[in-house]
Motif scaffolding. Structure first.
Motif, PDB file in Angstrom:
ATOM      1  N   SER A  63       4.853  45.677  27.584  1.00  0.00           N
ATOM      2  CA  SER A  63       5.035  45.701  29.332  1.00  0.00           C
ATOM      3  C   SER A  63       6.072  46.649  29.702  1.00  0.00           C
ATOM      4  O   SER A  63       6.173  47.138  30.948  1.00  0.00           O
ATOM      5  CB  SER A  63       5.211  44.430  29.973  1.00  0.00           C
ATOM      6  OG  SER A  63       4.253  43.641  29.897  1.00  0.00           O
ATOM      7  N   SER A  64       7.121  46.779  28.792  1.00  0.00           N
ATOM      8  CA  SER A  64       8.456  47.487  29.132  1.00  0.00           C
ATOM      9  C   SER A  64       8.091  49.317  29.166  1.00  0.00           C
ATOM     10  O   SER A  64       8.884  49.772  29.836  1.00  0.00           O
ATOM     11  CB  SER A  64       9.396  47.472  27.945  1.00  0.00           C
ATOM     12  OG  SER A  64       8.896  48.019  26.867  1.00  0.00           O
ATOM     13  N   MET A  65       6.844  49.356  28.882  1.00  0.00           N
ATOM     14  CA  MET A  65       6.326  50.920  29.225  1.00  0.00           C
ATOM     15  C   MET A  65       5.953  51.130  30.603  1.00  0.00           C
ATOM     16  O   MET A  65       5.404  52.190  30.841  1.00  0.00           O
ATOM     17  CB  MET A  65       5.551  51.331  28.175  1.00  0.00           C
ATOM     18  CG  MET A  65       5.972  51.448  26.648  1.00  0.00           C
ATOM     19  SD  MET A  65       4.767  52.062  25.568  1.00  0.00           S
ATOM     20  CE  MET A  65       4.616  53.776  26.305  1.00  0.00           C
ATOM     21  N   LYS A  66       5.987  50.187  31.504  1.00  0.00           N
ATOM     22  CA  LYS A  66       5.250  50.451  32.833  1.00  0.00           C
ATOM     23  C   LYS A  66       5.777  51.624  33.468  1.00  0.00           C
ATOM     24  O   LYS A  66       5.052  52.666  33.853  1.00  0.00           O
ATOM     25  CB  LYS A  66       5.616  49.304  33.754  1.00  0.00           C
ATOM     26  CG  LYS A  66       5.149  49.490  35.080  1.00  0.00           C
ATOM     27  CD  LYS A  66       5.317  48.332  35.911  1.00  0.00           C
ATOM     28  CE  LYS A  66       5.142  48.593  37.495  1.00  0.00           C
ATOM     29  NZ  LYS A  66       5.174  47.640  38.462  1.00  0.00           N
ATOM     30  N   GLU A  67       7.186  52.011  33.539  1.00  0.00           N
ATOM     31  CA  GLU A  67       7.618  53.047  34.150  1.00  0.00           C
ATOM     32  C   GLU A  67       7.481  54.347  33.460  1.00  0.00           C
ATOM     33  O   GLU A  67       7.220  55.494  34.483  1.00  0.00           O
ATOM     34  CB  GLU A  67       9.090  52.853  34.387  1.00  0.00           C
ATOM     35  CG  GLU A  67       9.593  51.719  35.375  1.00  0.00           C
ATOM     36  CD  GLU A  67       8.992  51.822  36.732  1.00  0.00           C
ATOM     37  OE1 GLU A  67       8.958  52.783  37.192  1.00  0.00           O
ATOM     38  OE2 GLU A  67       8.622  50.630  37.245  1.00  0.00           O
ATOM     39  N   GLU A  68       7.390  54.184  32.243  1.00  0.00           N
ATOM     40  CA  GLU A  68       7.240  55.517  31.559  1.00  0.00           C
ATOM     41  C   GLU A  68       5.652  55.883  31.789  1.00  0.00           C
ATOM     42  O   GLU A  68       5.536  57.239  31.620  1.00  0.00           O
ATOM     43  CB  GLU A  68       7.317  55.414  30.049  1.00  0.00           C
ATOM     44  CG  GLU A  68       7.444  56.477  29.116  1.00  0.00           C
ATOM     45  CD  GLU A  68       7.772  56.387  27.748  1.00  0.00           C
ATOM     46  OE1 GLU A  68       7.641  57.091  27.039  1.00  0.00           O
ATOM     47  OE2 GLU A  68       8.166  55.317  27.336  1.00  0.00           O
ATOM     48  N   ILE A  69       4.751  55.186  31.745  1.00  0.00           N
ATOM     49  CA  ILE A  69       3.423  55.393  32.014  1.00  0.00           C
ATOM     50  C   ILE A  69       3.328  55.985  33.414  1.00  0.00           C
ATOM     51  O   ILE A  69       2.509  56.797  33.589  1.00  0.00           O
ATOM     52  CB  ILE A  69       2.513  54.110  31.620  1.00  0.00           C
ATOM     53  CG1 ILE A  69       2.723  53.836  29.934  1.00  0.00           C
ATOM     54  CG2 ILE A  69       0.847  54.432  31.967  1.00  0.00           C
ATOM     55  CD1 ILE A  69       2.079  52.507  29.686  1.00  0.00           C
ATOM     56  N   THR A  70       3.777  55.169  34.202  1.00  0.00           N
ATOM     57  CA  THR A  70       3.390  55.684  35.689  1.00  0.00           C
ATOM     58  C   THR A  70       4.109  57.121  36.079  1.00  0.00           C
ATOM     59  O   THR A  70       3.525  57.786  36.669  1.00  0.00           O
ATOM     60  CB  THR A  70       4.424  54.667  36.732  1.00  0.00           C
ATOM     61  OG1 THR A  70       3.920  53.249  36.349  1.00  0.00           O
ATOM     62  CG2 THR A  70       4.097  54.899  38.235  1.00  0.00           C
ATOM     63  N   SER A  71       5.346  57.008  35.401  1.00  0.00           N
ATOM     64  CA  SER A  71       5.959  58.708  35.486  1.00  0.00           C
ATOM     65  C   SER A  71       5.036  59.827  34.922  1.00  0.00           C
ATOM     66  O   SER A  71       4.770  60.727  35.569  1.00  0.00           O
ATOM     67  CB  SER A  71       7.358  58.726  35.097  1.00  0.00           C
ATOM     68  OG  SER A  71       7.979  57.792  35.602  1.00  0.00           O
TER      69      SER A  71
END
Length: 226
Positions: A63-71
């Protein structure tokens, strides 16, 4: 109103249709979470449902990868040529436009935000980042008229607009659009959806840009052939 006295309404796919890329495929191929290849293969070959496949692939990410994937998606998705002008044309013609996406809210919503599409006109899958891994949620599942476990069921959304009252137009490109295409009065198709429409004998018009769709739809309305 169409020549048949029906109200035209549009249901438009997102990944690979509004955007230039299929974002879920792009996410998987870029980040390469361990084990995604087999799940993707089974999903494409339809040995597992879209719902199961998408859910299992995103569960491979913390779940910690949310921002990385969104970007990543915001940077690489790209909007198909003519989309904003097409939306303006539909407003002028008072034709309702619904996004029917097998994509996920955490990247669908920010990409569409600049276009002012009402929230209740965007149908997509949801997401939960409270656990250790990304959980996909399914607020628009299949109902009685579809048993394909689509996840985000385009047929269920289209069923809200009865065929005897609405001229239903679907715009799409891939596997998630196959069932909806069977129900539509007119399909604007790209890629594998074009191949599938040919196989099924579904009335379709191939396109590459929204400018193509605008030109064809405008001609049909002016000529009274819709």
């Amino acid at each position: 109103m169409t020549a048949q006295g029906k109200t035209p309404v549009i249901f438009c796919d997102f990944d690979g249709t509004i955007t230039n890329n299929d974002n879920i495929v792009a996410i998987m191929k870029h980040f390469k979470p361990e084990g995604y290849e087999g799940i993707m293969k089974d999903t494409v070959e339809r040995t597992i449902s879209i719902r199961e496949g998408v859910g299992r692939m995103f569960a491979l990410f913390p779940s910690s990868m949310k921002e990385e994937i969104t970007s990543f998606v915001l940077e690489h998705a790209g909007i198909r040529e003519g989309f904003d002008a097409f939306l303006e044309y539909l407003k002028q013609e008072s034709i309702e436009f619904f996004v029917t996406s097998g994509g996920i809210d955490f990247f669908v919503d920010p990409i569409l935000k600049p276009y002012g599409i009402p929230a209740d006109h965007i149908f997509c899958n949801g997401s939960n980042f409270e656990g250790d891994t990304i959980e996909i949620t399914w607020p628009h599942p299949c109902k009685d008229s579809c048993t394909n476990d689509c996840g985000m069921c385009k047929v269920t959304v289209m069923d809200r607009f009865p065929a005897d009252q609405y001229y239903r137009i679907l715009i799409g490109d891939s596997l998630t659009d196959f069932e909806g295409a069977k129900q539509a009065d007119l399909v604007y198709s790209r890629s594998t959806l074009t191949e599938q429409c040919r196989k099924l004998g579904v009335h379709h018009v191939p396109f590459e840009t929204f400018t193509d769709i605008y030109a064809d739809l405008n001609d049909k309305l002016k000529q009274g052939v819709l």
